[in-house]
Design a protein around this motif. Structure first.
Motif, PDB file in Angstrom:
ATOM      1  N   ILE A 153      -3.120   6.273  -1.673  1.00 50.72           N
ATOM      2  CA  ILE A 153      -3.968   7.079  -0.785  1.00 50.72           C
ATOM      3  C   ILE A 153      -3.277   8.430  -0.607  1.00 50.72           C
ATOM      4  N   LYS A 197      -4.159   4.686  -7.417  1.00 48.80           N
ATOM      5  CA  LYS A 197      -4.675   3.900  -6.296  1.00 48.80           C
ATOM      6  C   LYS A 197      -3.945   4.191  -4.986  1.00 48.80           C
ATOM      7  N   MET A 256      -7.346   3.876   5.294  1.00 49.24           N
ATOM      8  CA  MET A 256      -8.461   4.367   4.486  1.00 49.24           C
ATOM      9  C   MET A 256      -8.740   3.487   3.274  1.00 49.24           C
ATOM     10  N   ALA A 257      -7.798   2.634   2.903  1.00 44.70           N
ATOM     11  CA  ALA A 257      -7.948   1.826   1.684  1.00 44.70           C
ATOM     12  C   ALA A 257      -9.090   0.817   1.818  1.00 44.70           C
ATOM     13  N   ARG A 307       0.862  -1.180   0.000  1.00 51.75           N
ATOM     14  CA  ARG A 307       0.000   0.000   0.000  1.00 51.75           C
ATOM     15  C   ARG A 307       0.893   1.222   0.000  1.00 51.75           C
ATOM     16  N   SER A 343       0.983   5.716   0.321  1.00 54.28           N
ATOM     17  CA  SER A 343       0.296   6.950   0.699  1.00 54.28           C
ATOM     18  C   SER A 343       1.186   8.147   0.402  1.00 54.28           C
ATOM     19  N   VAL A 346      -3.281   6.977   7.298  1.00 57.00           N
ATOM     20  CA  VAL A 346      -4.236   6.969   6.187  1.00 57.00           C
ATOM     21  C   VAL A 346      -4.216   5.669   5.395  1.00 57.00           C
TER      22      VAL A 346
END
Length: 305
Positions: free
Chosen positions: A80, A78, A304-305, A3, A5, A301
């Motif tokens: 964040i 994609k 948040m995904a 992921r 951010s 954050v």
């Protein structure tokens, strides 16, 4: 699973790529973590507009970040991406973020002060810390957030905003005593709004400071030649430490501060205002010391995904 951010603030822009544990809902491993000083919020406190120079400076960094994400086989669209104080204040913020998406693929969400505080709290907590006995302070360029498990608040008081308001000087000159006292008085007045929040917390609550002011002060405290997050995360600063740093910084010019050990380049002009905010927060809110965390909003954050 990776992921990513992007945290775009008034002064800095941060990119995090991490392995995410889907079961525990936390970062398993940091793959890439970097910070760039872009000063997007330069003079926004006065003009209420993002300047063209600041926009171009920030776009250059965001394009580099998008390329870095692609190098990890990640889609920039994609990631964040969140923006904070300067985006809330700037009248041309929406126009800027439309351009950012068009030129980089990065899609930004502008966080409210409340949401910024919430995700900063989630992201700033270090392993082993009890959330019920921790309060987080995030001194940004345009705002300062205070957050605990029971809630928090955001103030329009930051290192860039207050430097531009109170510490204007000619190149090569230190600030005057009057400028310093005016800034301290303004900080103290703002902190009156935080005392009710503090009074609801247990007396033994541990203050945890996140973001660039705190990590720079920790690096300065350790006289670090090279930034090391693992060392930063072990630092505990007392009120006496902060008072001493304020005194050491206020008589120096920005150029002289730049030469200090651990000073992040590009932060030397705003570090005094940030240090003053942290010191007065500890004094007026009754915190004897604060621990420093290299983590923060960019970690929070990811939830948040």
């Amino acid at each position: 699973m990776l992921r990513a951010s992007v945290d775009l603030g008034t002064n800095t822009c941060l990119l995090l790529v991490a392995e995410w544990d889907e079961v525990k809902g936390e970062v398993k491993k940091i793959v890439f973590d970097t910070t760039s000083i872009v000063r997007l919020g330069e003079r926004v406190d006065v003009t209420k507009l993002l300047s063209e120079v600041a926009i171009e400076r920030t776009l250059k960094t965001l394009k580099a970040y998008a390329d870095k994400l692609r190098s990890f086989a990640l889609d920039p669209g994609k990631a964040i991406c969140v923006a904070t104080s300067q985006a809330r204040d700037a009248e041309n913020g929406a126009e800027f973020f439309t351009r950012v998406e068009k030129e980089t693929g990065l899609k930004f969400e502008i966080l409210s002060g409340k949401d910024e505080a919430h995700y900063t709290f989630l992201g700033g907590i270090l392993p082993g810390m009890q959330t019920s006995k921790t309060a987080v302070i995030d001194i940004g360029g345009g705002s300062t957030e205070f957050m605990a498990e029971s809630g928090g608040l955001s103030l329009d008081m930051g290192s860039v905003r207050f430097t531009e308001r109170y510490f204007k000087t000619k190149p090569g000159m230190p600030i005057s005593d009057q400028q310093f006292w005016d800034c301290q008085e303004a900080v103290d007045q703002m902190l009156e709004k935080v005392k009710t929040w503090r009074n609801r917390l247990p007396n033994d609550t541990q203050l945890l400071a996140v973001a660039g002011t705190a990590t720079t002060l920790a690096a300065y405290h350790l006289s670090l030649v090279r930034y090391d997050a693992s060392l930063i995360d072990q630092v505990v600063l007392t009120r006496g430490d902060l008072h001493r740093m304020v005194e050491e910084l206020k008589w120096r010019t920005a150029e002289e501060r730049r030469q200090l050990p651990g000073m992040e380049q590009g932060r030397e002009d705003v570090i005094l205002a940030g240090t003053l905010i942290l010191w007065r927060s500890m004094e007026l809110l009754g915190f004897q010391n604060c621990r420093v965390s290299s983590r923060g909003l960019r970690f929070g954050v990811l939830n948040m995904a």
